[in-house]
Motif scaffolding. Structure first.
Motif, PDB file in Angstrom:
ATOM      1  N   CYS A   1       0.826  -1.210   0.000  1.00 40.09           N
ATOM      2  CA  CYS A   1       0.000   0.000   0.000  1.00 40.09           C
ATOM      3  C   CYS A   1       0.862   1.263   0.000  1.00 40.09           C
ATOM      4  O   CYS A   1       0.493   2.268  -0.597  1.00 40.09           O
ATOM      5  CB  CYS A   1      -0.896   0.027   1.232  1.00 40.09           C
ATOM      6  SG  CYS A   1      -2.054  -1.348   1.285  1.00 40.09           S
TER       7      CYS A   1
ATOM      8  N   HIS B   1      -3.654  -3.388  -7.754  1.00 41.53           N
ATOM      9  CA  HIS B   1      -3.477  -3.440  -6.305  1.00 41.53           C
ATOM     10  C   HIS B   1      -4.713  -2.881  -5.602  1.00 41.53           C
ATOM     11  O   HIS B   1      -5.265  -3.499  -4.701  1.00 41.53           O
ATOM     12  CB  HIS B   1      -2.242  -2.662  -5.863  1.00 41.53           C
ATOM     13  CG  HIS B   1      -2.139  -2.563  -4.360  1.00 41.53           C
ATOM     14  ND1 HIS B   1      -1.355  -3.396  -3.600  1.00 41.53           N
ATOM     15  CD2 HIS B   1      -2.795  -1.749  -3.480  1.00 41.53           C
ATOM     16  CE1 HIS B   1      -1.519  -3.093  -2.316  1.00 41.53           C
ATOM     17  NE2 HIS B   1      -2.383  -2.094  -2.211  1.00 41.53           N
TER      18      HIS B   1
ATOM     19  N   CYS C   1      -7.405  -4.612  -2.726  1.00 41.96           N
ATOM     20  CA  CYS C   1      -6.949  -4.229  -1.386  1.00 41.96           C
ATOM     21  C   CYS C   1      -8.004  -3.339  -0.742  1.00 41.96           C
ATOM     22  O   CYS C   1      -8.177  -2.192  -1.147  1.00 41.96           O
ATOM     23  CB  CYS C   1      -5.610  -3.508  -1.518  1.00 41.96           C
ATOM     24  SG  CYS C   1      -4.952  -2.968   0.065  1.00 41.96           S
TER      25      CYS C   1
ATOM     26  N   CYS D   1      -7.113   0.207   0.457  1.00 42.38           N
ATOM     27  CA  CYS D   1      -6.844   1.106  -0.666  1.00 42.38           C
ATOM     28  C   CYS D   1      -8.135   1.510  -1.368  1.00 42.38           C
ATOM     29  O   CYS D   1      -8.295   2.653  -1.769  1.00 42.38           O
ATOM     30  CB  CYS D   1      -5.881   0.463  -1.669  1.00 42.38           C
ATOM     31  SG  CYS D   1      -4.170   0.519  -1.120  1.00 42.38           S
TER      32      CYS D   1
HETATM   33 ZN    ZN Z   1      -3.352  -1.438  -0.570  1.00 43.26          ZN
END
Ligand code: ZN
Length: 84
Positions: A4, A30, A34, A37
């Motif tokens: 992250c 990503h 995630c 995120c």
């Molecule tokens: Zn992340």
């Protein structure tokens, strides 16, 4: 790109569309996988849209430097709390 912190390090460039396509794809991959995120980017976009009085369908305007720095600090604090 799995971390992250790496994503955030490039997030402002990503949002300013200053990154090459391949890097953007890595970031999007990503972020899509995630949860922290996803949340972070969604709240970021929301605050930018609110600031400019836009709807979520509008493309993102450039992010003011002040907001980027605020976000960077908030993200760093969060990363530290997670022990990174
Ligand atoms: Zn992340």
């Amino acid at each position: 790109m799995q971390d992250c912190t790496d994503v955030f390090a490039r997030l402002s460039e990503y949002l300013d569309r200053e990154l090459p396509g391949a890097t953007c794809e890595e970031i999007e991959k990503h972020i899509a996988a995630c949860a922290p995120c996803v949340q972070f980017v969604e709240s970021l976009k929301k605050s930018i849209h609110l600031t400019h009085g836009l709807t979520p369908e509008d493309p993102l305007p450039p992010i003011p430097e002040e907001l980027k720095q605020k976000l960077r600090r908030a993200f760093d604090d969060g990363a530290r709390r997670r022990g990174k």
